[in-house]
Design a protein around this motif. Structure first.
Motif, mmCIF file in Angstrom:
data_model
loop_
_atom_site.group_PDB
_atom_site.id
_atom_site.type_symbol
_atom_site.label_atom_id
_atom_site.label_comp_id
_atom_site.label_asym_id
_atom_site.label_seq_id
_atom_site.Cartn_x
_atom_site.Cartn_y
_atom_site.Cartn_z
ATOM 1 N N ARG A 1 5.602 8.717 8.876
ATOM 2 C CA ARG A 1 4.612 8.286 8.099
ATOM 3 C C ARG A 1 4.958 6.949 7.197
ATOM 4 O O ARG A 1 6.341 6.905 6.974
ATOM 5 N N PRO A 2 4.124 6.099 7.147
ATOM 6 C CA PRO A 2 4.738 4.686 6.366
ATOM 7 C C PRO A 2 5.387 4.760 5.272
ATOM 8 O O PRO A 2 6.322 3.941 4.723
ATOM 9 N N ASP A 3 5.083 5.775 4.243
ATOM 10 C CA ASP A 3 5.403 5.898 3.016
ATOM 11 C C ASP A 3 6.960 6.595 3.059
ATOM 12 O O ASP A 3 7.607 6.362 2.165
ATOM 13 N N ILE A 4 7.535 7.091 4.093
ATOM 14 C CA ILE A 4 8.663 7.408 4.300
ATOM 15 C C ILE A 4 9.704 6.154 4.491
ATOM 16 O O ILE A 4 10.711 5.838 4.054
ATOM 17 N N ASN A 5 9.145 4.997 4.942
ATOM 18 C CA ASN A 5 9.572 3.705 5.359
ATOM 19 C C ASN A 5 9.756 3.241 3.941
ATOM 20 O O ASN A 5 10.821 2.627 3.621
ATOM 21 N N ALA A 6 8.742 3.116 3.288
ATOM 22 C CA ALA A 6 8.987 2.715 1.709
ATOM 23 C C ALA A 6 10.229 3.348 0.999
ATOM 24 O O ALA A 6 10.993 2.660 0.153
ATOM 25 N N LEU A 7 10.342 4.650 0.925
ATOM 26 C CA LEU A 7 11.350 5.582 0.296
ATOM 27 C C LEU A 7 12.593 5.095 0.912
ATOM 28 O O LEU A 7 13.637 4.861 0.073
ATOM 29 N N ARG B 1 0.699 -1.408 0.196
ATOM 30 C CA ARG B 1 -0.130 -0.035 -0.028
ATOM 31 C C ARG B 1 0.620 1.286 -0.057
ATOM 32 O O ARG B 1 0.701 2.261 -0.884
ATOM 33 N N TRP B 2 1.825 1.234 0.856
ATOM 34 C CA TRP B 2 2.736 2.552 0.865
ATOM 35 C C TRP B 2 3.660 2.809 -0.347
ATOM 36 O O TRP B 2 3.919 3.896 -0.562
ATOM 37 N N TYR B 3 4.051 1.740 -0.968
ATOM 38 C CA TYR B 3 4.839 2.021 -2.206
ATOM 39 C C TYR B 3 4.000 2.645 -3.243
ATOM 40 O O TYR B 3 4.368 3.503 -3.935
ATOM 41 N N GLU B 4 2.639 2.036 -3.225
ATOM 42 C CA GLU B 4 1.680 2.821 -4.169
ATOM 43 C C GLU B 4 1.273 4.219 -4.046
ATOM 44 O O GLU B 4 1.500 5.034 -4.606
ATOM 45 N N VAL B 5 1.307 4.755 -2.402
ATOM 46 C CA VAL B 5 1.068 5.923 -1.875
ATOM 47 C C VAL B 5 2.345 6.660 -2.530
ATOM 48 O O VAL B 5 2.482 7.829 -2.980
ATOM 49 N N LEU B 6 3.709 6.183 -2.195
ATOM 50 C CA LEU B 6 4.864 6.754 -2.498
ATOM 51 C C LEU B 6 4.947 7.178 -3.916
ATOM 52 O O LEU B 6 5.428 8.357 -4.406
ATOM 53 N N PHE B 7 4.876 6.134 -4.861
ATOM 54 C CA PHE B 7 4.738 6.690 -6.329
ATOM 55 C C PHE B 7 3.817 7.414 -6.881
ATOM 56 O O PHE B 7 3.936 8.035 -7.886
ATOM 57 N N GLN B 8 2.813 7.668 -6.007
ATOM 58 C CA GLN B 8 1.926 8.688 -6.508
ATOM 59 C C GLN B 8 1.964 10.108 -5.872
ATOM 60 O O GLN B 8 1.475 11.002 -6.340
ATOM 61 N N SER B 9 3.064 10.127 -4.973
ATOM 62 C CA SER B 9 3.375 11.557 -4.447
ATOM 63 C C SER B 9 4.186 12.342 -5.196
ATOM 64 O O SER B 9 5.575 12.067 -5.243
ATOM 65 N N GLU B 10 3.807 13.186 -5.780
ATOM 66 C CA GLU B 10 4.657 14.076 -6.756
ATOM 67 C C GLU B 10 5.660 15.237 -5.935
ATOM 68 O O GLU B 10 6.886 15.106 -6.423
ATOM 69 N N GLU B 11 5.089 15.464 -4.693
ATOM 70 C CA GLU B 11 6.274 16.145 -3.757
ATOM 71 C C GLU B 11 7.546 15.229 -3.420
ATOM 72 O O GLU B 11 8.551 15.597 -3.625
ATOM 73 N N VAL B 12 7.289 14.008 -3.093
ATOM 74 C CA VAL B 12 8.320 13.220 -2.778
ATOM 75 C C VAL B 12 9.530 13.177 -4.136
ATOM 76 O O VAL B 12 10.467 13.277 -4.025
ATOM 77 N N TRP B 13 8.821 12.935 -5.089
ATOM 78 C CA TRP B 13 9.788 12.323 -6.464
ATOM 79 C C TRP B 13 10.329 13.832 -6.936
ATOM 80 O O TRP B 13 11.560 13.712 -7.573
ATOM 81 N N MET B 14 9.748 14.828 -6.746
ATOM 82 C CA MET B 14 10.385 15.908 -6.935
ATOM 83 C C MET B 14 11.819 16.361 -6.018
ATOM 84 O O MET B 14 12.753 16.901 -6.564
ATOM 85 N N ALA B 15 11.612 16.220 -4.833
ATOM 86 C CA ALA B 15 12.650 15.931 -3.708
ATOM 87 C C ALA B 15 13.552 14.973 -4.387
ATOM 88 O O ALA B 15 14.933 15.456 -4.042
ATOM 89 N N VAL B 16 13.168 13.881 -4.678
ATOM 90 C CA VAL B 16 14.284 12.604 -5.054
ATOM 91 C C VAL B 16 15.131 13.210 -6.349
ATOM 92 O O VAL B 16 16.450 13.122 -6.241
ATOM 93 N N SER B 17 14.249 13.906 -7.473
ATOM 94 C CA SER B 17 15.019 14.073 -8.413
ATOM 95 C C SER B 17 16.195 15.328 -8.144
ATOM 96 O O SER B 17 17.129 15.342 -8.656
ATOM 97 N N LEU B 18 15.755 16.328 -7.256
ATOM 98 C CA LEU B 18 16.713 17.291 -7.160
ATOM 99 C C LEU B 18 17.627 16.847 -6.273
ATOM 100 O O LEU B 18 18.982 17.365 -6.566
ATOM 101 N N SER B 19 17.422 15.943 -5.396
ATOM 102 C CA SER B 19 18.458 15.419 -4.523
ATOM 103 C C SER B 19 19.548 14.723 -5.491
ATOM 104 O O SER B 19 20.784 14.683 -5.234
ATOM 105 N N LEU B 20 19.100 13.835 -6.357
ATOM 106 C CA LEU B 20 19.838 13.007 -7.220
ATOM 107 C C LEU B 20 20.777 13.986 -8.259
ATOM 108 O O LEU B 20 21.783 13.701 -8.280
ATOM 109 N N LYS B 21 20.111 15.085 -8.569
ATOM 110 C CA LYS B 21 20.832 15.840 -9.451
ATOM 111 C C LYS B 21 22.019 16.727 -8.738
ATOM 112 O O LYS B 21 23.151 16.628 -9.475
ATOM 113 N N ILE B 22 21.560 17.217 -7.678
ATOM 114 C CA ILE B 22 22.587 17.876 -6.755
ATOM 115 C C ILE B 22 23.575 16.898 -6.515
ATOM 116 O O ILE B 22 24.876 17.165 -6.671
#
Length: 280
Positions: free
Chosen positions: A236-242, A47-68
């Motif tokens: 939040r459990p989605d942070i565990n998934a991340l 469930r929380w992996y699905e929530v994670l992959f639907q979170s635009e805010e999280v993936w924007m942060a992931v993208s920025l962190s990986l680029k940096i």
């Protein structure tokens, strides 16, 4: 007596590894927990992996962190390598002591001081030349490079000191130009240290919270800043998934780096054996 000592060392090793890895294992397990309340087990679920992959805010942060992290690791490795070469291969030069002190200063400087000084620097630059217009990707990347290159330089220095100058001197005696010696002999032999330094700089960038929080601006949240802000409001459990995905990716990168380093070390050993046979 020897058996008791070996048993004691084994127990200490197991306890130390358990202290380090058991929390990670629990985090991975609870990332598959269906319950919204983290400490309460509600059964296995994605469930929380699905929530994670639907979170635009999280993936924007992931993208920025990986680029940096990628840009930081690349430039920190290049600059740190040049600094390490200067300290080990250039002998004594005017200002060497000052340069060495400035090089290791980020290793002992508190992150709060580093972040605050960089913030003042960027504010002053904006007043003087109008740059940066806003703090974000560029300012965070520059801040990360300033302390990451020190770690890379130390890694390169240790490798250069350990591998000696025999092959480089032999190549120079055979007529190789300094640049050819650097690219054909020194850099290939530095490959394990270069990989280690790049991965270390990449990890330090992904892990940084304090310095990034000083030099970032509105709408430029890195992953650590996002996670910290969410944890303050409740775990939040989605942070565990991340975190589980990050552990998997980092473990894969470390495994690949270890394989490359092992191959390079084996190649260095073969070259050394061939050189010894040639001398004999």
């Amino acid at each position: 007596m020897h058996g008791k000592r070996s048993r004691f060392l084994t127990i200490m090793l197991v306890l130390g590894m358990a202290f380090f890895y058991v929390p990670m294992v629990l985090l991975v397990v609870y990332s598959f927990n269906y319950s919204k309340i983290v400490p309460v087990w509600g059964g296995w679920s994605l469930r929380w992996y699905e929530v994670l992959f639907q979170s635009e805010e999280v993936w924007m942060a992931v993208s920025l962190s990986l680029k940096i992290a990628f840009v930081n690791a690349t430039f920190a490795t290049m600059l740190g390598t040049l600094a390490g070469l200067a300290m080990v291969r250039f002998g004594r030069f005017r200002g060497r002591t000052l340069f060495g002190g400035m090089l290791v200063a980020p290793l002992v400087m508190p992150e709060v001081i580093t972040g605050l000084s960089l913030l003042v620097f960027f504010i002053s630059m904006k007043q003087l030349v109008g740059w940066p217009e806003q703090r974000g990707f560029a300012t965070i990347t520059i801040a990360h490079i300033t302390f990451s290159l020190a770690y890379v330089a130390v890694t390169i220095q240790a490798r250069l000191t350990g591998m000696g100058e025999d092959l480089e001197e032999a190549a120079a005696d055979l007529g190789a130009k300094p640049f050819k010696v650097l690219t054909a002999i020194t850099i290939p032999r530095l490959t394990p240290a270069l990989i280690s330094g790049w991965l270390l700089a990449f990890t330090l960038s992904l892990d940084d919270l304090v310095i990034a929080s000083f030099v970032t601006g509105p709408g430029a949240n890195t992953l650590p800043i996002l996670i910290f802000s969410r944890i303050r409001l409740g775990l939040r459990p989605d942070i565990n998934a991340l975190a589980t995905i990050m552990i998997l990716v980092i473990a894969t990168c470390v495994a690949i780096a270890a394989i490359l380093m092992f191959r390079q070390q084996r190649a260095d050993l073969k070259d050394q054996q061939l050189a010894e046979r040639g001398e004999s």
